[in-house]
Design a protein around this motif. Structure first.
Motif, PDB file in Angstrom:
ATOM      1  N   THR A  12       0.878  -1.404   0.069  1.00 12.53           N
ATOM      2  CA  THR A  12       0.125  -0.065  -0.049  1.00 12.53           C
ATOM      3  C   THR A  12       0.833   1.372  -0.110  1.00 12.53           C
ATOM      4  O   THR A  12       0.936   1.852  -1.026  1.00 12.53           O
ATOM      5  CB  THR A  12      -1.039  -0.257   1.309  1.00 12.53           C
ATOM      6  N   GLN A  15       5.750   0.337  -2.514  1.00 10.63           N
ATOM      7  CA  GLN A  15       5.597  -0.232  -4.098  1.00 10.63           C
ATOM      8  C   GLN A  15       6.261  -1.697  -4.355  1.00 10.63           C
ATOM      9  O   GLN A  15       6.081  -2.225  -5.295  1.00 10.63           O
ATOM     10  CB  GLN A  15       6.115   0.689  -4.758  1.00 10.63           C
ATOM     11  N   ASP A  75       5.228   4.731  -2.377  1.00  9.48           N
ATOM     12  CA  ASP A  75       4.295   5.615  -3.268  1.00  9.48           C
ATOM     13  C   ASP A  75       4.506   7.031  -3.071  1.00  9.48           C
ATOM     14  O   ASP A  75       4.064   7.381  -1.892  1.00  9.48           O
ATOM     15  CB  ASP A  75       2.837   5.214  -3.060  1.00  9.48           C
ATOM     16  N   ASP A  77       2.783   9.808  -3.671  1.00 17.22           N
ATOM     17  CA  ASP A  77       1.596  10.417  -3.513  1.00 17.22           C
ATOM     18  C   ASP A  77       1.135  10.272  -1.903  1.00 17.22           C
ATOM     19  O   ASP A  77       0.635  11.044  -1.299  1.00 17.22           O
ATOM     20  CB  ASP A  77       0.542  10.319  -4.273  1.00 17.22           C
ATOM     21  N   GLU A 150      -5.191  -3.440   0.886  1.00 21.96           N
ATOM     22  CA  GLU A 150      -5.347  -4.160  -0.453  1.00 21.96           C
ATOM     23  C   GLU A 150      -5.166  -5.562  -0.212  1.00 21.96           C
ATOM     24  O   GLU A 150      -5.846  -6.521  -0.881  1.00 21.96           O
ATOM     25  CB  GLU A 150      -4.489  -3.902  -1.176  1.00 21.96           C
ATOM     26  N   GLY A 169      -2.769   0.211  -5.968  1.00 20.38           N
ATOM     27  CA  GLY A 169      -1.670   0.811  -6.715  1.00 20.38           C
ATOM     28  C   GLY A 169      -0.431  -0.462  -6.981  1.00 20.38           C
ATOM     29  O   GLY A 169       0.408   0.102  -8.091  1.00 20.38           O
ATOM     30  N   PRO A 186      -7.388   3.364  -7.447  1.00 22.65           N
ATOM     31  CA  PRO A 186      -6.567   2.546  -8.587  1.00 22.65           C
ATOM     32  C   PRO A 186      -5.180   2.931  -8.576  1.00 22.65           C
ATOM     33  O   PRO A 186      -4.268   2.265  -8.655  1.00 22.65           O
ATOM     34  CB  PRO A 186      -7.266   3.033  -9.981  1.00 22.65           C
ATOM     35  N   ASP A 187      -4.900   4.170  -7.760  1.00 17.91           N
ATOM     36  CA  ASP A 187      -3.483   4.378  -7.745  1.00 17.91           C
ATOM     37  C   ASP A 187      -3.344   5.531  -6.552  1.00 17.91           C
ATOM     38  O   ASP A 187      -4.389   6.223  -5.996  1.00 17.91           O
ATOM     39  CB  ASP A 187      -2.952   5.078  -9.061  1.00 17.91           C
ATOM     40  N   GLY A 188      -2.063   5.912  -6.304  1.00 20.48           N
ATOM     41  CA  GLY A 188      -1.620   6.857  -5.261  1.00 20.48           C
ATOM     42  C   GLY A 188      -2.424   8.183  -5.352  1.00 20.48           C
ATOM     43  O   GLY A 188      -2.771   8.948  -4.638  1.00 20.48           O
ATOM     44  N   LYS A 189      -2.115   8.854  -6.770  1.00 20.35           N
ATOM     45  CA  LYS A 189      -2.892  10.019  -6.848  1.00 20.35           C
ATOM     46  C   LYS A 189      -4.358  10.319  -6.689  1.00 20.35           C
ATOM     47  O   LYS A 189      -4.916  11.344  -6.018  1.00 20.35           O
ATOM     48  CB  LYS A 189      -2.443  10.538  -8.317  1.00 20.35           C
ATOM     49  N   SER A 190      -5.163   9.116  -7.067  1.00 18.65           N
ATOM     50  CA  SER A 190      -6.384   8.952  -7.067  1.00 18.65           C
ATOM     51  C   SER A 190      -6.600   8.852  -5.353  1.00 18.65           C
ATOM     52  O   SER A 190      -7.662   9.676  -4.865  1.00 18.65           O
ATOM     53  CB  SER A 190      -7.061   8.007  -7.500  1.00 18.65           C
TER      54      SER A 190
END
Length: 223
Positions: A12, A15, A75, A77, A150, A169, A186-190
């Motif tokens: 999480t 990476q 990650d 973000d 996750e 992610g 779905p990813d760190g930015k989101s």
């Protein structure tokens, strides 16, 4: 009620998964892969699985483990969000405190983890973290717990938290966690945008990004 963001660590924030990386130091990748498969499938409870994995890895020099763990990318973000809001963020990891110490120091926020002790150069396992217990403690402190994870061992955390966000992610969240989650990132930015929306009380913006928001009947320990 004050929000607290409870993050899983392996897969999480990081990476890379940490235990397979540590196992590689001793040439035990295949054995670790099999234990991980059994754990993710639910065939082996996390506590039992972790004790078996600890027994496999305990004789690797702690210095080598920490060097390997310290080099794992995070990650960016998620790390940035934690750095900006350390008082509102908590790491909840089943991994071992002495193994992941470099990452815990780098992140600089409160944490719950499995516990160990180094005595005369030998590592001993003191306790394996029950993530539900960590969430209940935060709830008892009067905090609204937002869980992010996750894996299968995040299920107790999601069941006890007020809300869960399944994170993809690194790899797809396990199906049981997705069923419990109120939202998906779905990813760190989101994920960072979602967490900022929650933190700012912007439920409308959060809802527009991810369809399912709060569990209406959620309360600490009710899940």
């Amino acid at each position: 009620m004050r929000l607290v963001f409870a993050f899983d660590l392996d897969g999480t924030i990081t990476q890379r998964e940490l235990l397979p990386r540590i196992a590689r130091l001793a040439g035990l990748e295949k054995e670790m892969e099999e234990l991980t498969r059994l754990t993710l499938s639910g065939s082996l409870e996390f506590s039992e699985s972790f004790r078996k994995r600890f027994a496999m890895l305990r004789h690797i020099p702690l210095r080598r483990i920490r060097e390997s763990v310290a080099s794992v990318p995070l990650d960016p973000d998620i790390e940035a969000f934690i750095s900006e809001h350390r008082r509102e963020c908590v790491i909840v990891t089943g991994n071992l405190d002495l193994w992941v110490a470099p990452l815990l120091k780098r992140l600089g926020c409160r944490y719950f983890s499995s516990r160990s002790r180094l005595l005369d150069g030998e590592l001993f396992l003191l306790s394996v973290l029950d993530k539900a217990t960590a969430a209940k403690q935060l709830c008892n402190e009067g905090k609204r717990v937002i869980a992010i994870g996750e894996s299968m061992n995040d299920v107790p955390l999601f069941r006890t938290a007020d809300m869960g966000i399944a994170f993809a992610g690194v790899h797809a969240p396990v199906p049981e966690l997705l069923r419990l989650a109120a939202a998906f990132a779905p990813d760190g930015k989101s994920l960072r945008r979602l967490l900022e929306s929650l933190r700012n009380g912007d439920a409308a913006a959060f809802h527009s990004l991810h369809h399912s928001l709060y569990k209406e009947d959620a309360a600490c320990g009710s899940g």
